[in-house]
Design a protein around this motif. Sequence first.
Motif, mmCIF file in Angstrom:
data_model
loop_
_atom_site.group_PDB
_atom_site.id
_atom_site.type_symbol
_atom_site.label_atom_id
_atom_site.label_comp_id
_atom_site.label_asym_id
_atom_site.label_seq_id
_atom_site.Cartn_x
_atom_site.Cartn_y
_atom_site.Cartn_z
ATOM 1 N N ALA A 97 -36.541 40.228 50.116
ATOM 2 C CA ALA A 97 -36.334 39.033 51.004
ATOM 3 C C ALA A 97 -34.783 38.849 51.191
ATOM 4 N N LEU A 98 -33.978 39.565 50.256
ATOM 5 C CA LEU A 98 -32.670 39.291 50.088
ATOM 6 C C LEU A 98 -31.955 40.516 50.897
ATOM 7 N N GLU A 102 -26.692 40.208 49.196
ATOM 8 C CA GLU A 102 -27.487 38.677 48.217
ATOM 9 C C GLU A 102 -28.249 39.744 47.191
ATOM 10 N N VAL A 109 -25.595 35.904 39.100
ATOM 11 C CA VAL A 109 -26.143 34.506 39.223
ATOM 12 C C VAL A 109 -26.065 34.041 37.744
ATOM 13 N N ARG A 118 -18.831 34.752 43.864
ATOM 14 C CA ARG A 118 -19.827 35.991 43.742
ATOM 15 C C ARG A 118 -19.882 36.801 44.883
ATOM 16 N N MET B 1 -27.321 30.107 45.388
ATOM 17 C CA MET B 1 -28.379 31.271 45.296
ATOM 18 C C MET B 1 -29.905 30.842 45.446
ATOM 19 N N THR B 4 -30.816 30.011 48.737
ATOM 20 C CA THR B 4 -30.894 31.040 49.708
ATOM 21 C C THR B 4 -32.033 31.941 49.616
ATOM 22 N N TYR B 5 -32.237 32.084 48.086
ATOM 23 C CA TYR B 5 -33.137 32.965 47.605
ATOM 24 C C TYR B 5 -34.514 32.343 48.146
ATOM 25 N N ARG B 8 -35.189 32.584 52.045
ATOM 26 C CA ARG B 8 -35.510 33.979 52.582
ATOM 27 C C ARG B 8 -36.816 34.201 52.069
#
Lengths: 228, 488
Positions: A97-98, A102, A109, A118, B1, B4-5, B8
């Motif tokens: 999905a990324l 990402e 992270v 990042r 993140m 976003t994760y 998505r």
Amino acid sequence: MYRLTGVTKRYRRGDETVDALSGVDLVIEGGSQLVIQGPAGGGKTTLLQMLGGLDRPTEGSVELDGTDLARLPEPRLTRIRSESIGFVFRTVNLIPALTALENVETALVPLGLAAAQRRQQAAEALESVGLAEHRDGLPGELSGGQRQRVAVARALVKRPKVLLADEPTGDLDEDARDEVMSLLEGLWRAHGLTFVVVTHDSAIARRAPRLATVRKGRVAVRERGPAR
Amino acid sequence: MFFTYLRRELRCHAKAALAVALGLALGIGLVITVSSVASGMRQAQGRVLQSRYGLGTDLTVTKAATPPTRGSTPTFDFAGQSGSSARGDDLVTVQGSRSLDASVVSAVTGQSGVADAAGGLSLRVVKADRRFTQGQARQGGDATGVINGQHGFGGYGGVTAGQSGGGTAGQGGGSRFDADDYRAYGVDVSRPDIGPLTSARITSGTGFSAAQADGRVAVVDSGYARRNNLAVGRSFTVSGSTFKIIGVAAASADPAAEVYLPLHQAQALANATGKVSTVYVRATDAQHIGTARSAIQKNIPGTDVTTSAELAAAVSGSLTTAANLATNAGRWLSLAALAVAFLAAGLSTSSAVGRRVREFGTLRTLGWSSGRVVRQVMGEALVNALVGGALGIALGLAAAYAVSCVSPTLTAQVADAPGSGGLDQGGKAVGDVLHIALTAPVSAATLAVAVALAVGGGLVAGGCGGWRAARLRPADALRPADALRPAA
């Protein structure tokens, strides 16, 4: 530097117990490259998982720079993985999905970096593997070689001390395989990593300065020449 | 993140996420619909009861029922003169012929758990309008007798007399009898905050004041006023006594009476001085209703004590059937739907984690802690559930709106006011059949419950998935499916 002493890993298959690794003693110097070969089911992946702190031995110790990974509590082991060890898998294992960028960011992270930092580091890592223009592409939109290069960028973006690769070229065609191996070896040389790679590729094995063969849970090491 | 994760991932698996959200939405929508319909039914029941018993009445006290005795039925005394026409001899009786001594009111007030009490007298007034015509003999004329009797309520016909061949012919006498039957209620004007009149909204004029205890004044129900051309300032007569209308109360579904009079006046009209038919009681608080009831029953013999819950049970008809259906079957149906939705959401999330074992295993190898992975799974489930909750609220509001628009008519049969008699053959109180339009109001509390259910659903789903994700070991997650398992 890795020092494995008397490492045994036992698995169960039905009522039967199988030793995937049996009394393995092995030293891997910092900054060196070790290629691991052996028949399927011989214990190569198990050995790599011991080195990466993904699994614990049933007996023995796995020391990384003097710290026994086998005895560490899970949070500290997780922290070592997040800071010091990079992984590249045969199946690539990108998050579908990324985007490419990402996916690379996911490795940063756990380090608690700010989002902007990042993104910048991830973009630089993608650039270093030649995928700057594919940063917004989803894994499904990339070729096999490109996906593996994203995985390499993800493994190296945090500047680890160790890079562990489990058959990184196993699912690639010949051109992509050469491209990825050249990239990995180039990065190993450039960054002074300890590089352990499991492979069936005899061409890669022939080039390796140090070759370990894992068969029936036992490891035999053959020195070929200088580390670099 | 994290976001976003999350975004998505939900976008990537939109269909699966929508299926889970819709499952929760159906459950939550059903809960809102059932709750709002049940609430509408409670309101309808409340409206019916309040119009009869007033606001704030927790208990009513009436004289214990006794079987009617032969010859106790009230009768008119027709002392009409031949050829006369008269109005004014109204029949005024205490409803149900059961009354208590007014001293019971103060006795009730002194009981444990009682905050306040007031007496009232429920009357039935039959306003008679009768005309008698005596039979007459006529000379000559045709040979046919004439039937001249007119039948009215309670009357009997005229007499037919005829002779053939001319001569004297008899023309029968007759009677005409019209009756206006309505309910009057004697209000303790010194206690305006308790009793049936408290639920009535005065739309014109004023209500009673304490100074009007002996006044010839009245408040009339607007429906009755309209039918009889009455208004504030006008007067009307009951049994020879003239009352001035000081107020008109808004028509309710089932008013306790058409005419409200000061208690003393009502007692005088019914020849029931010092009597009340019902004592309306307010308990000190809801927890003390039982205490008050027990104390009254124990210390004041010969009385029936009815709680507001029992008053509610006195409502029968399709309203009650539907209310019971909504309360019982509806509640279980919505709980079952919710349970299925929660289970489906939990299993679906757990199954999604199963499909994403390699993904989460990879994150663990990258150094993601177990907690971070669980939070990601929980977050996705929670957002999914909140979407489901929003859809469910929309669905529930739409269904409630549709019910209010269609506004199905339910019937309610309410027992006559306590003490008013009206017992059927089984001894059960009977009363008028009312038609009530059903609405489905959605309260803020219902919406809060819906949001709580959505969050709960998300936590259940996320908990199932998170529990599975937390148990993942990176090595297992990355191992091929047919691989060996670690030895214990």
